[in-house]
Design a protein around this motif. Structure first.
Motif, PDB file in Angstrom:
ATOM      1  N   SER A 250      -5.878  10.862   6.116  1.00  0.00           N
ATOM      2  CA  SER A 250      -4.791   9.903   5.889  1.00  0.00           C
ATOM      3  C   SER A 250      -5.274   8.922   4.830  1.00  0.00           C
ATOM      4  N   CYS A 251      -4.603   8.916   3.684  1.00  0.00           N
ATOM      5  CA  CYS A 251      -5.087   8.152   2.531  1.00  0.00           C
ATOM      6  C   CYS A 251      -4.156   6.988   2.200  1.00  0.00           C
ATOM      7  N   PHE A 252      -4.761   5.890   1.776  1.00  0.00           N
ATOM      8  CA  PHE A 252      -4.005   4.676   1.514  1.00  0.00           C
ATOM      9  C   PHE A 252      -4.478   4.050   0.209  1.00  0.00           C
ATOM     10  N   ASN A 253      -3.571   3.992  -0.765  1.00  0.00           N
ATOM     11  CA  ASN A 253      -3.867   3.334  -2.030  1.00  0.00           C
ATOM     12  C   ASN A 253      -3.444   1.871  -1.917  1.00  0.00           C
ATOM     13  N   ILE A 254      -4.373   0.967  -2.194  1.00  0.00           N
ATOM     14  CA  ILE A 254      -4.178  -0.438  -1.879  1.00  0.00           C
ATOM     15  C   ILE A 254      -3.920  -1.280  -3.124  1.00  0.00           C
TER      16      ILE A 254
ATOM     17  N   ILE B  57      -8.360   3.504  -0.359  1.00  0.00           N
ATOM     18  CA  ILE B  57      -8.718   3.783  -1.746  1.00  0.00           C
ATOM     19  C   ILE B  57      -8.469   2.555  -2.632  1.00  0.00           C
ATOM     20  N   ILE B  58      -9.504   2.178  -3.394  1.00  0.00           N
ATOM     21  CA  ILE B  58      -9.457   0.990  -4.244  1.00  0.00           C
ATOM     22  C   ILE B  58      -9.588   1.406  -5.706  1.00  0.00           C
TER      23      ILE B  58
ATOM     24  N   LEU C  12       0.849  -1.183   0.000  1.00  0.00           N
ATOM     25  CA  LEU C  12       0.000   0.000   0.000  1.00  0.00           C
ATOM     26  C   LEU C  12       0.887   1.236   0.000  1.00  0.00           C
ATOM     27  N   ASP C  13       0.350   2.332  -0.506  1.00  0.00           N
ATOM     28  CA  ASP C  13       1.022   3.634  -0.475  1.00  0.00           C
ATOM     29  C   ASP C  13       0.244   4.538   0.472  1.00  0.00           C
TER      30      ASP C  13
END
Length: 311
Positions: A115-119, A88-89, A72-73
């Motif tokens: 706080s965002c997370f690209n999965i 986030i998908i 993840l980022d």
């Protein structure tokens, strides 16, 4: 020279370990741009913006499956304040796309105090449903476990997805606490529960009077509706919506088929007094969130909804 050779061999070994499954690269921002520009010649790419207040940490391993690592980022505000999180998908028909496509979106939302997370998750050519659902729920558990590191308020977690990612986000949110949607091979004391859903042009029902999902959905679900009707029904967020579903925002294109099941779901939510909101962007194509002039509008609707729910 020996050191360089060693590093090269190490990199090659790692790259091979991570790529021994087929990868579909047909869904990209450029492929969307080229397709959309035919009917919307005024469009433009959205430049990646940078903010001094936003930290970025990429390629964080959140899960291992034998020699396969899932990453993840993270994009989060430098303040030590605990912020709501957005998981986030990406889209791509459950078959293509990658987490980096949502970087500009994540950075923009992080600049607004999230706080965002690209999965990264397993796509259909690597593993069929429900593997991707398990992966994202495991990512949510990882984020909660490491909440302090990423300035996350674990009581305020939203899941957001675009296109097929919107379907996944809605399914993840509507299956809060349902054990059959949890990865039994991964034990965690942290919940995968989410507190809000943002579905950006993702279907809510695979077999529905408004739906035209077919082969692509079947590739992910493991067969046609005629072969495995119970799986098609189970994977539809509409069929999972109940009193435990969190508030949901639908951001919709002007193409009706991507909204299949939405009005039926809202009727269920209304019965339980659960807040929902629809924002339709006129004259917009599917995958509008990648491009100007629709990107800022998508950010505006997302921010307004999540601020209403969390702040």
């Amino acid at each position: 020279m020996k050191k360089i050779l060693f590093l090269f061999l190490l990199f090659t070994k790692v790259a091979f370990a991570q790529s021994h499954f087929p990868v579909d690269t047909t869904y990209t921002v450029k492929s969307v741009y080229d397709k959309v520009k035919k009917d919307h010649p005024y469009i433009s790419y959205v430049p990646t913006r940078s903010y001094e207040t936003v930290n970025q940490k990429k390629e964080i391993v959140y899960k291992k499956i034998k020699d396969r690592e899932l990453h993840l980022d993270a994009y989060y505000n430098k303040t030590k304040k605990q912020n709501p999180a957005i998981v986030i998908i990406h889209g791509g028909g459950w078959r293509s796309g990658n987490k980096s496509q949502m970087e500009t979106f994540a950075i923009e939302m992080a600049s607004k105090g999230y706080s965002c997370f690209n999965i990264e998750f397993r796509l259909s050519m690597e593993a069929p449903y429900p593997a991707a659902i398990f992966d994202v729920k495991n990512a949510i558990q990882y984020i909660k476990k490491n909440a302090r590191k990423f300035n996350v308020d674990t009581t305020k977690v939203a899941v957001l997805g675009c296109s097929s990612g919107g379907q996944m986000a809605s399914l993840i949110g509507t299956t809060n606490g349902k054990k059959e949607f949890e990865d039994s091979k991964t034990v965690s004391k942290f919940s995968s529960k989410v507190n809000a859903i943002v579905d950006v042009d993702g279907t809510l029902a695979f077999k529905h009077r408004e739906s035209v999902e077919g082969k692509v959905a079947g590739l992910w679900l493991g067969g046609s509706y005629e072969e495995i009707p119970s799986i098609w029904e189970q994977a539809a967020p509409l069929n999972q919506a109940d009193k435990n579903t969190p508030p949901i925002l639908f951001i919709c294109s002007s193409i009706p088929r991507f909204h299949a099941g939405r009005d039926d779901m809202i009727a269920i939510l209304n019965k339980y007094g659960i807040y929902s909101e629809i924002q339709t962007i006129p004259n917009s194509p599917h995958s509008f969130w990648f491009l100007n002039p629709w990107f800022d509008e998508t950010i505006k609707y997302t921010t307004h909804f999540l601020d209403k729910i969390f702040k």
